[in-house]
Design a protein around this motif. Structure first.
Motif: not given
Length: 411
Positions: A114-124, A342-345
């Motif tokens: 589910n990288w599309a949801e956890i990787i921030q910002p999306k541009s990366l 990751r935006g969830d760490v």
């Protein structure tokens, strides 16, 4: 030129079609993290990979900067002697390798994780994606918009620590009188080019994008861009007498109180930490060089060259999963000085400088890195121009005119 490159890439792809006799459990990983702080950080990845899998991380560190390492990495891949994994920066550096079919498609594990949801910002993640397929693992967010200052240096000069670039310029004469170098910087074009990018983004996001993304000729010839080159002239004066090449040696001058400041990416934090220095006590970190805070979304990613061995491919995908895992994201980035993708760490252990970066990211003060806006060729030309400017008495007018030509001819 591009046709010649593509022919070499396709020849490399043909070479890779042959079976490769290799121990699938041993993955050679190339990178250019060789300073003390960087080496500490990369060991966190190696330890995690070997602890979580049955495979071995074979370290392939290449001494020097990315400018030194990237040609070696690319030459090996297109020559049919690929490593199992390699560091590259976000942007366009691997695009032709992907188009030639030389890179492993990671879409299946990206969807599974589910990288599309956890990787921030999306541009990366977008920077890893070509024609809807994912080809790399974003590892961190590096920003170059920082100025690092030494409290000891200002104390020796009998003046208060500065809070921004303008104050540093004003303090330069007293720093010189006290035998302190006002601005430390390695004599390499990529370091000197950071000043150009930072002065542009520090003026305004609109100016930065008008130059690098839109390549607007009127903007390029405007007084605002000409003023950037006057700031470069001031930097050249403050930098005179630095006499070092590598960025970490310039950082060491700040750490030792021999220099007052350095404009360098957030990875400098790793060197301060290794030296046992604390932000706010021994040194200060000024995001946006003390001006309007913003961070670029550049950074490092790992690519996996295509190898015709099912066991190796499986091990490569296991490494990809380890790199994006919450534990690796925290352990690596705390030592590297970069921000996690990751935006969830949980980064409760992050120091004051990393917290500044996180707050800026959370506030949406994010700009796209130059590697994602201009071609690698233009990046190199700007670096060469800056090396010439800082190593000579080239006029600001000539430097500005050359810069305009580079941007307008970038395709």
């Amino acid at each position: 030129m591009k046709t010649q490159i593509m022919r070499r890439l396709m020849a490399g792809a043909a070479a890779l079609a042959m079976p490769i006799a290799a121990n699938a459990a041993d993955l050679e990983v190339t990178h250019w993290w060789t300073s003390g702080g960087e080496a500490n950080a990369v060991q966190e990845l190696a330890k995690a990979f070997e602890a979580k899998t049955d495979h071995k991380w074979v370290d392939g560190a290449i001494a020097g900067s990315g400018n030194t390492a990237r040609p070696v990495i690319i030459s090996r891949i297109i020559g049919g002697d690929p490593m199992a994994a390699t560091q590259l920066n976000h942007g366009k550096q691997a695009q032709e390798l992907i188009e030639a079919g030389l890179m492993l498609d990671l879409t299946d594990i990206a969807e599974e994780g589910n990288w599309a949801e956890i990787i921030q910002p999306k541009s990366l993640l977008d920077a890893c994606t070509v024609d809807g397929r994912v080809y790399c693992v974003p590892l961190n967010i590096h920003s170059i918009q920082w100025m690092w200052t030494s409290n000891a240096a200002f104390e020796k000069a009998g003046i208060d620590p500065v809070n921004n670039w303008e104050e540093l310029k004003a303090a330069a004469p007293k720093l010189r009188e006290a035998g302190i170098l006002p601005l430390a910087m390695g004599a390499q074009g990529w370091q000197e080019a950071y000043l150009v990018h930072n002065f542009l983004s520090g003026t305004s996001e609109d100016l930065y994008y008008a130059v690098y993304r839109d390549k607007d000729e009127d903007t390029l010839n405007s007084d605002a861009v000409k003023a950037v080159f006057e700031e470069l002239n001031a930097a050249r004066d403050m930098y005179a007498g630095g006499n070092v090449q590598d960025w970490n040696l310039a950082t060491a001058k700040v750490i030792n109180g021999e220099a007052a400041a350095q404009v360098m990416g957030d990875w400098a934090q790793g060197e301060f930490a290794l030296a046992g220095q604390k932000a706010g006590e021994d040194y200060n970190c000024l995001i946006g060089m003390g001006g309007e805070p913003s961070i670029s979304t550049g950074g490092d990613a790992f690519y996996f060259p295509l190898i015709d061995n099912a066991d190796t491919t499986a091990a490569q995908k296991e490494l990809a999963k380890v790199l994006i895992s919450p534990e690796s994201q925290v352990a690596f980035n705390l030592k590297k000085g970069s921000l996690p993708v990751r935006g969830d760490v949980d980064l409760a252990a992050a120091g004051p400088c990393m917290q500044k970066g996180l707050e800026t990211l959370a506030a949406g003060k994010v700009i796209t890195g130059t590697d994602q806006l201009i071609t690698p060729d233009a990046v190199g030309q700007i670096q060469d121009l800056m090396a010439e400017f800082f190593g000579s008495d080239m006029s600001t007018e000539d430097a500005h005119a050359a810069f305009v030509e580079i941007i307008l001819n970038d395709e």
